[in-house]
Design a protein around this motif. Sequence first.
Motif, PDB file in Angstrom:
ATOM      1  N   ILE A  23      95.466 -41.455  34.668  1.00  0.00           N
ATOM      2  CA  ILE A  23      94.550 -41.542  33.546  1.00  0.00           C
ATOM      3  C   ILE A  23      93.383 -42.417  33.963  1.00  0.00           C
ATOM      4  CG2 ILE A  23      96.246 -41.163  31.711  1.00  0.00           C
ATOM      5  CD1 ILE A  23      96.577 -44.126  31.480  1.00  0.00           C
ATOM      6  N   SER A 195      87.950 -50.449  21.249  1.00  0.00           N
ATOM      7  CA  SER A 195      88.129 -49.183  20.540  1.00  0.00           C
ATOM      8  C   SER A 195      87.065 -49.078  19.464  1.00  0.00           C
ATOM      9  CB  SER A 195      89.527 -49.111  19.910  1.00  0.00           C
ATOM     10  OG  SER A 195      89.673 -47.922  19.153  1.00  0.00           O
ATOM     11  N   ALA A 246      96.392 -41.592  20.667  1.00  0.00           N
ATOM     12  CA  ALA A 246      97.622 -41.574  21.472  1.00  0.00           C
ATOM     13  C   ALA A 246      98.259 -40.189  21.465  1.00  0.00           C
ATOM     14  CB  ALA A 246      98.596 -42.615  20.943  1.00  0.00           C
ATOM     15  N   CYS A 249      96.204 -37.759  23.646  1.00  0.00           N
ATOM     16  CA  CYS A 249      96.407 -38.093  25.065  1.00  0.00           C
ATOM     17  C   CYS A 249      97.741 -37.558  25.564  1.00  0.00           C
ATOM     18  CB  CYS A 249      96.339 -39.605  25.266  1.00  0.00           C
ATOM     19  SG  CYS A 249      94.663 -40.250  25.455  1.00  0.00           S
ATOM     20  N   LYS A 253      98.202 -34.827  28.560  1.00  0.00           N
ATOM     21  CA  LYS A 253      99.023 -35.105  29.735  1.00  0.00           C
ATOM     22  C   LYS A 253     100.051 -33.995  29.950  1.00  0.00           C
ATOM     23  CE  LYS A 253      98.494 -40.089  29.103  1.00  0.00           C
ATOM     24  NZ  LYS A 253      99.142 -41.324  28.600  1.00  0.00           N
ATOM     25  N   THR A 264      94.329 -34.887  31.767  1.00  0.00           N
ATOM     26  CA  THR A 264      94.716 -36.287  31.652  1.00  0.00           C
ATOM     27  C   THR A 264      93.544 -37.222  31.911  1.00  0.00           C
ATOM     28  OG1 THR A 264      96.963 -35.759  32.331  1.00  0.00           O
ATOM     29  CG2 THR A 264      96.301 -38.036  32.535  1.00  0.00           C
ATOM     30  N   CYS A 267      91.458 -39.058  29.139  1.00  0.00           N
ATOM     31  CA  CYS A 267      91.950 -40.213  28.375  1.00  0.00           C
ATOM     32  C   CYS A 267      91.545 -41.513  29.052  1.00  0.00           C
ATOM     33  CB  CYS A 267      93.464 -40.162  28.255  1.00  0.00           C
ATOM     34  SG  CYS A 267      94.067 -38.742  27.329  1.00  0.00           S
ATOM     35  N   GLN A 268      90.975 -42.428  28.275  1.00  0.00           N
ATOM     36  CA  GLN A 268      90.647 -43.761  28.756  1.00  0.00           C
ATOM     37  C   GLN A 268      91.606 -44.770  28.127  1.00  0.00           C
ATOM     38  OE1 GLN A 268      86.534 -44.698  28.044  1.00  0.00           O
ATOM     39  NE2 GLN A 268      85.768 -43.094  29.396  1.00  0.00           N
ATOM     40  N   VAL A 269      92.141 -45.663  28.944  1.00  0.00           N
ATOM     41  CA  VAL A 269      93.078 -46.681  28.469  1.00  0.00           C
ATOM     42  C   VAL A 269      92.570 -48.054  28.885  1.00  0.00           C
ATOM     43  CG1 VAL A 269      95.017 -45.078  28.632  1.00  0.00           C
ATOM     44  CG2 VAL A 269      94.518 -46.604  30.556  1.00  0.00           C
ATOM     45  N   THR A 274      96.993 -49.028  26.944  1.00  0.00           N
ATOM     46  CA  THR A 274      96.858 -48.537  25.570  1.00  0.00           C
ATOM     47  C   THR A 274      95.684 -47.571  25.480  1.00  0.00           C
ATOM     48  OG1 THR A 274      97.717 -50.615  24.690  1.00  0.00           O
ATOM     49  CG2 THR A 274      96.496 -49.198  23.163  1.00  0.00           C
ATOM     50  N   PRO A 275      95.885 -46.365  24.947  1.00  0.00           N
ATOM     51  CA  PRO A 275      94.780 -45.413  24.843  1.00  0.00           C
ATOM     52  C   PRO A 275      93.650 -45.935  23.956  1.00  0.00           C
ATOM     53  CG  PRO A 275      96.885 -44.299  24.552  1.00  0.00           C
ATOM     54  CD  PRO A 275      97.167 -45.776  24.510  1.00  0.00           C
ATOM     55  N   ILE A 278      89.189 -40.592  24.100  1.00  0.00           N
ATOM     56  CA  ILE A 278      89.305 -39.380  24.897  1.00  0.00           C
ATOM     57  C   ILE A 278      87.914 -38.770  24.986  1.00  0.00           C
ATOM     58  CG2 ILE A 278      90.436 -37.153  25.107  1.00  0.00           C
ATOM     59  CD1 ILE A 278      92.329 -38.426  22.773  1.00  0.00           C
TER      60      ILE A 278
END
Length: 459
Positions: A23, A195, A246, A249, A253, A264, A267-269, A274-275, A278
Amino acid sequence: MRGLFKIATAASALLATALAAPITKVRPGNGTDIIISSQNTVNATEPAPANATRPAPANATVASSTFKIAEDLAVSNGRLPLALVNNFAGAINAYVTGLDSNNQLVMLQPDGTWLYPVCDPTIGTPQPINANVAIPLGGQGSTTQVTLPAYISAARVWFAAGDLEFFTVYSTASNGPSLVEPSAVNPSDPSAAVSWGFVELTNTKDGGLYANISYVDFVGLVLGMSLLSGDGSVQSAHGLQATAVASICSLLKAQTARDGMPWTDLCQVDASGTPLRIIAPSDHVASNPDAFSDYFTDHTNEVWTYYSTNTLTIDTQAAAGKVACTVQGDQLTCAGDNRGYARPLAGDIFGCNSGPFAIEEGDNDVHRAIVPRLCAAFDRTTLLMTGGDSQPGLPSTSYYQSAPTNWYSAFIHQTEVDGKGYAFSYDDVNPDGDVNQSGVVADGDPQVLTVIVGGPLSG
């Protein structure tokens, strides 16, 4: 269109494999890491005035557990009451950016006045805005009342679980500052570890209010909204479920495990995994040209083969009516269209604004009507379905039913509460009388715009 289609759940072993896929981990930087593009800048057409603020309306910002329309908040001279509802389990800051009625760059301050950001024309790098432009919301379950003091356009009402950083750069076009906003697609943006999300709005004297929830570029902090009009009617766009980031994501995946495509990577975490958000596949392809490079190749070849001997009918839903299209040579050509269409690549399909879907100056009305309908059919993979030779003709229950398709869009609609909110540029293309998928509220006599942060309220 949530509930109108179902996507099979991956087996537990498959999902475990998917969750182990790579990710994108954000690494927030500073002003030197900013990437400036049309997506994260607001360009004024007039320089900032000498007077930096305007008088605040009475009771500009008030926190309360309920919101009532008060006589002193009646909409006049462009003043627009906002009710900002915090349904998020944590602290939230709101920000307002846009252009005033003189096309000057503005940001709303906590006291209800406009800030006119400035910048030093001798400095070529982005300059941070250090003024207090964060409006803290009350705790979970509370409503914060804010009034926009005047008309505004090209505006965004931002919400963040933390502090966002805004910058200015000097614009020779306006002889003043352009606003550089947080970028969702840059994992090194100074605000990357926060976020956040926004609703877009324009409120003008002639056009009234137009507000929109869009996931065309990314999915972030979950928002929903409703609009109370002067006649007492209410419009709403409830947005995504509270756990949407979440959930989507996880779906992406699992899709990577199925087809090997880089879903995948959307998605940025944060540093703990923790997501956060997207990004849309169109933006990912823009930064990674080889991503999804062969994803649609076999499908577009099949489409071209089929329509070399069959007719595709596109309903322009306008004066041109229904237009017949066939493949001639290597081009799809349509009656009355000023030019044809080559086979689109993945980036063209996801973005709907490049390759054969780029609309050029001089294109006629037929071409401008066909582009959105043809690109929507590719995104939803409906051109080879039974009945797919009439576009748009199939109901929304037929969208995203076979691969290759735009799984980003599919999973967003699966996770939306009421099916409203664009997931790609032409997501409002539908047969006449079918569901309205646009996350728009609009009215010429707006009274209160309510925005809910953190997922829809229960009950």
